[in-house]
Each structure stands twice: as structure tokens, then as C-alpha cells.
Design a protein around this motif. Sequence first.
Motif, PDB file in Angstrom:
ATOM      1  N   PHE A   1       6.658   4.280  -8.285  1.00 54.86           N
ATOM      2  CA  PHE A   1       7.114   5.147  -9.362  1.00 54.86           C
ATOM      3  C   PHE A   1       8.595   4.920  -9.696  1.00 54.86           C
ATOM      4  CE2 PHE A   1       3.432   7.279  -7.473  1.00 54.86           C
ATOM      5  CZ  PHE A   1       2.641   7.373  -8.594  1.00 54.86           C
ATOM      6  N   ILE A   2       9.381   4.590  -8.688  1.00 57.89           N
ATOM      7  CA  ILE A   2      10.782   4.250  -8.969  1.00 57.89           C
ATOM      8  C   ILE A   2      10.849   2.940  -9.757  1.00 57.89           C
ATOM      9  CG2 ILE A   2      11.100   3.076  -6.755  1.00 57.89           C
ATOM     10  CD1 ILE A   2      13.963   3.893  -6.746  1.00 57.89           C
ATOM     11  N   SER A   3       9.958   1.995  -9.443  1.00 54.61           N
ATOM     12  CA  SER A   3       9.944   0.714 -10.149  1.00 54.61           C
ATOM     13  C   SER A   3       9.464   0.882 -11.587  1.00 54.61           C
ATOM     14  CB  SER A   3       9.047  -0.282  -9.414  1.00 54.61           C
ATOM     15  OG  SER A   3       9.514  -0.515  -8.106  1.00 54.61           O
ATOM     16  N   LEU A   4       8.431   1.689 -11.781  1.00 48.60           N
ATOM     17  CA  LEU A   4       7.961   1.968 -13.142  1.00 48.60           C
ATOM     18  C   LEU A   4       9.025   2.721 -13.940  1.00 48.60           C
ATOM     19  CD1 LEU A   4       4.249   2.995 -12.460  1.00 48.60           C
ATOM     20  CD2 LEU A   4       5.045   0.923 -13.616  1.00 48.60           C
TER      21      LEU A   4
ATOM     22  N   LYS B   1       0.816  -1.215   0.000  1.00 49.28           N
ATOM     23  CA  LYS B   1       0.000   0.000   0.000  1.00 49.28           C
ATOM     24  C   LYS B   1       0.848   1.262   0.000  1.00 49.28           C
ATOM     25  CE  LYS B   1      -3.978  -2.086   2.355  1.00 49.28           C
ATOM     26  NZ  LYS B   1      -4.796  -2.092   3.588  1.00 49.28           N
ATOM     27  N   ASN B   2       2.112   1.157   0.398  1.00 48.71           N
ATOM     28  CA  ASN B   2       2.991   2.313   0.462  1.00 48.71           C
ATOM     29  C   ASN B   2       3.586   2.584  -0.923  1.00 48.71           C
ATOM     30  OD1 ASN B   2       4.454   4.416   1.553  1.00 48.71           O
ATOM     31  ND2 ASN B   2       6.036   3.098   2.434  1.00 48.71           N
ATOM     32  N   ILE B   3       2.697   2.920  -1.878  1.00 53.05           N
ATOM     33  CA  ILE B   3       3.109   3.009  -3.280  1.00 53.05           C
ATOM     34  C   ILE B   3       4.085   4.142  -3.535  1.00 53.05           C
ATOM     35  CG2 ILE B   3       0.989   1.923  -4.106  1.00 53.05           C
ATOM     36  CD1 ILE B   3      -0.014   4.701  -4.865  1.00 53.05           C
ATOM     37  N   SER B   4       4.090   5.174  -2.715  1.00 50.88           N
ATOM     38  CA  SER B   4       4.982   6.300  -2.967  1.00 50.88           C
ATOM     39  C   SER B   4       6.442   5.911  -2.836  1.00 50.88           C
ATOM     40  CB  SER B   4       4.667   7.454  -2.006  1.00 50.88           C
ATOM     41  OG  SER B   4       4.906   7.071  -0.663  1.00 50.88           O
ATOM     42  N   ILE B   5       6.720   4.860  -2.058  1.00 44.47           N
ATOM     43  CA  ILE B   5       8.106   4.486  -1.813  1.00 44.47           C
ATOM     44  C   ILE B   5       8.662   3.572  -2.901  1.00 44.47           C
ATOM     45  CG2 ILE B   5       7.836   2.353  -0.467  1.00 44.47           C
ATOM     46  CD1 ILE B   5      10.089   5.277   0.527  1.00 44.47           C
ATOM     47  N   TYR B   6       7.786   2.852  -3.625  1.00 51.75           N
ATOM     48  CA  TYR B   6       8.316   1.866  -4.565  1.00 51.75           C
ATOM     49  C   TYR B   6       7.723   1.919  -5.971  1.00 51.75           C
ATOM     50  CZ  TYR B   6       4.043  -0.962  -4.358  1.00 51.75           C
ATOM     51  OH  TYR B   6       2.758  -1.394  -4.468  1.00 51.75           O
TER      52      TYR B   6
ATOM     53  N   SER C   1      11.660   6.525 -22.682  1.00 50.28           N
ATOM     54  CA  SER C   1      12.615   7.268 -21.852  1.00 50.28           C
ATOM     55  C   SER C   1      11.953   8.480 -21.207  1.00 50.28           C
ATOM     56  CB  SER C   1      13.828   7.696 -22.686  1.00 50.28           C
ATOM     57  OG  SER C   1      13.473   8.659 -23.659  1.00 50.28           O
ATOM     58  N   PHE C   2      11.024   9.122 -21.920  1.00 51.14           N
ATOM     59  CA  PHE C   2      10.295  10.247 -21.335  1.00 51.14           C
ATOM     60  C   PHE C   2       9.311   9.762 -20.266  1.00 51.14           C
ATOM     61  CE2 PHE C   2      11.823  12.797 -24.905  1.00 51.14           C
ATOM     62  CZ  PHE C   2      12.042  14.014 -24.267  1.00 51.14           C
ATOM     63  N   ALA C   3       8.753   8.559 -20.468  1.00 52.75           N
ATOM     64  CA  ALA C   3       7.889   7.983 -19.435  1.00 52.75           C
ATOM     65  C   ALA C   3       8.690   7.728 -18.163  1.00 52.75           C
ATOM     66  CB  ALA C   3       7.258   6.685 -19.941  1.00 52.75           C
ATOM     67  N   ALA C   4       9.934   7.242 -18.329  1.00 56.09           N
ATOM     68  CA  ALA C   4      10.811   7.051 -17.173  1.00 56.09           C
ATOM     69  C   ALA C   4      11.096   8.380 -16.480  1.00 56.09           C
ATOM     70  CB  ALA C   4      12.116   6.384 -17.606  1.00 56.09           C
TER      71      ALA C   4
END
Length: 458
Positions: free
Chosen positions: A264-267, A257-262, A426-429
Motif C-alpha cells: 500500500f505504501i508502494s501503490l 507475501k508480507n503485503i501489509s509492509i510494502y 491524489s485521492f487514490a494515494a
Amino acid sequence: MRWTHAGRGRESRGHMKSSLVIFLISFTNLNLLKIYPKDALLFIAASFVNSTGKAIMWPLTTLYVHNIMGKSYGEAGLIVLYQALCSVIGEIVGGNLYYRLGPKLLIAGSFILSASALYGIAFTDSWPAYILCVCLLGFVNGIALPSLNAYVGFRWKEHRRTLYNLMYVCNNFGLSIGAMVGGLIASISFTLTYTFTGTTTLLFAIFLLFFMRVRGGAASNSHPHSSQKTDKKSTVAEEKNPFIMEEAHLDRKSLLKNISIYLFISLGAMFFWFSFSLWSTGIAPYINEKGMDLKFYSLLWTINGFVILFGQPFTAWIKSRFAQTIVRQMFVSAIFSAMAFSFILFFHEQYIYLVLGMILATIGEMLLLPTIPTFFSERTGHYAPFYMGLSGGFSNVGRMIGPLMFGNVYDLWGIIPVIFLGTMSSFAALVMFYIHSNLNKNEEPVHGLSLRAETLGK
């Protein structure tokens, strides 16, 4: 044809990088390694062996399936896809098993299973058995990665930033040696290649079982700032007796549930690896179809290796000037990657432009890859293995889907749509890392979880 290009691209990458091996050995000042603990260097060696084994597999899988097993290149491509998918599952499972088994049993055990899979490949003529062995190899290799990264962050927290960077450089060195040695031995015998790799992997696993140690420092809080705030008496007590820590239950649902920590960095990592696979399944066939010798494709990876080895002062300057924090460094790395692919989207007719694009992309790679395990080690404490495995799974999805999509797009429409797709990725990253950096400006770690005491000696 798509898989032929991919296989040849990876193979040529290994052969051209072989020239870097002698150069690195001759010019590296080994005295610099004396600043690190000996057991830290042991783990660097483990990471190096893992990368070398993977590199041996990359150029040989397609050729082995076609030449030895008598299957089509399309079937060889499916094998690569299965192996990558199993690696995704392995990283996620490895991040969870770390808490139950401990690093010693998990890492050494994964090497033993890896050796068994390699022996199975070497001595089987059965197509179903071969598929099973390849999938097992991908799975156990995936298990090892988050465990290695997490242990480094726990055990040597005062050195972890430089150690992660050293691991990154050594992993690239392992890719060089692995692809070179694999190609040389395979020219004699494919069976000998897999037998040799399986034997060295097994010996290293046995070595780890006898010499790997987990000390009290691994159980201490992994964040330097938080440790400064801890009462000194309590800290001394923990270092003397790590078993005083309370056992905690790993609530995976709460962690997810702690999506902010993992998330967006994973995507961001997934999109990064998706775009980076453009070099092997876009640029490689493009250079080949232009009638250029494949040594020019090899030269691109030679440049990649030289930039990684000798571009460290430049990236250190970028960090100190523009990216003082870990999350900012990820964002800056994505800028370089987006610049690289945008550049070759408009300028790819001349080879020199591809060289410039590779240099920019390599700088982005250098800034990004060591920072992901560093971030999880510093921000998530003992949750790090779980999050590293999860993030690694996302990364492998990018590695898995990229070649498949780029190959099909290239077959249908040519190089420009391929580069455009890589540029958009790359822009999505870039967007993902921007969101991540804004959500994680606060450098406070996650508290409240420790490894179970019985895993510390495993």
C-alpha cells in the motif's frame, strides 16, 4: 506535440531553478553539516551526483533524439518511456543485488556502467546503439537508488531521519545544477554534455572504490527501539565483530507475501508520482496555450524550490503537531497533495491559483519523500534494500505512465479532464496511505535477517 511540451517543461524547470543555486550556496550554514559523520556526507554527495546526472538527461533526451538523431518527437517520447521502464527494472534488481554484492561494489559499479552508457551516447551515431545506451543508463541509475538509501539507513541509523531529509534537499539541489549545466553545455555541444557527465561520473565511481567503507555498525540491527532491548554484551560483541552474524537466505517469496509492509505504501507512492507529473504534462502546455510566457511555468518550479529550501520549519511543525509517526506523516502528506490538486481543479483560470496549488503540492512532497526510505529502514531492518527497490519500481511506474496518459488526455479533451485525473490519483494515494498507516501502527521491526558476512567489506 505532447512530447514537445513535456521536454520544454522539464527544460524550463532546470533553467529557472538555476537562480536557486547561488542563493543556496550563499545562505546555507555549512557548519550544520559538521554534526554528521564524514562518510555520511560522502554518501549524500553520491546521491547528489546521481540526481545531477539524471537532471542533465531530462531536458536533453527529447532534443537530442530530434535534433541530432533526426527522429520524430513521438520516437523521442518512446525513448523516454524505455528509459523509465528500465529504471523500474533497475530499482527492483538493485534491491536484490544489494545482498549479494554489498553496497560498495553495487553503487560504484552502477556509476561505472552509467559513465560507460554516457560515453556510448556521446560517441555513437547508431540509432539502435543509442537506444541500448539510454536503456542501460536508466537501468543502472535505478540500481543505485535503493542501494544508496539502504546503506544510509544501515550505516548511520542514529542520523537516518535527518540524513534522508538532507538527501532529499540535496537531490533537489542536484536537479537544479544538472538541468542548468546540461542546458549550458548543450548550447555548445551535445557530445560535450554527455562526455563531461560521463567523466565526472567515472571519477566519482573511482573515488568511491577507494574511500567507501562499510563498518560493523552497518551490520547491527537497524531499529533503534530493538537495539535498546538487546543485551549490551551481545551488542558490543556484534559491533566489534560483525561476522558473528549467521548467514541468512533471502526468501523473496515470503517477503512478497508480507503485503501489509510494502504494497500500500508502494501503490501510494505510484499514485503520488502519477498525479505529480500533471505539472509537467498538464500545467505546462496549459500555460503555453493560454499565451503566457514559459517563464511563468518556470516560476512555479522556482516556488517549488524555495518552499523545499525554506519550508523545513513549517513541515517540522506539522510533524510535531499532526504527524508524530512515520506512517501518519505519509497520510498527512497525501492530504496536502489531494488539497492541492482539488484546489486547482476548481480554480485554475488565474495564475495565482496555480501558485497556491504548487505550494500545497510541494508541502505534500516534502512530507512524503524522505519518509519512505525511513519507514523501510526502521520497520524492515536488513530486508530494507529489497523493499526499497520494490517500492521504487512502483514509483517509477507512476512517473512513466503519468506523462503518457496526461499527454493523451490533454490532446483529446484539454486541461480540465487532465486535472480531474490527477486529482483522482491524489485521492487514490490518500486511500493507499490511510490503509498503510492503519496496517502499520505497531512500530516493531521485522527480525531474523542479516546481510551475509562477506558482503560487509564490499
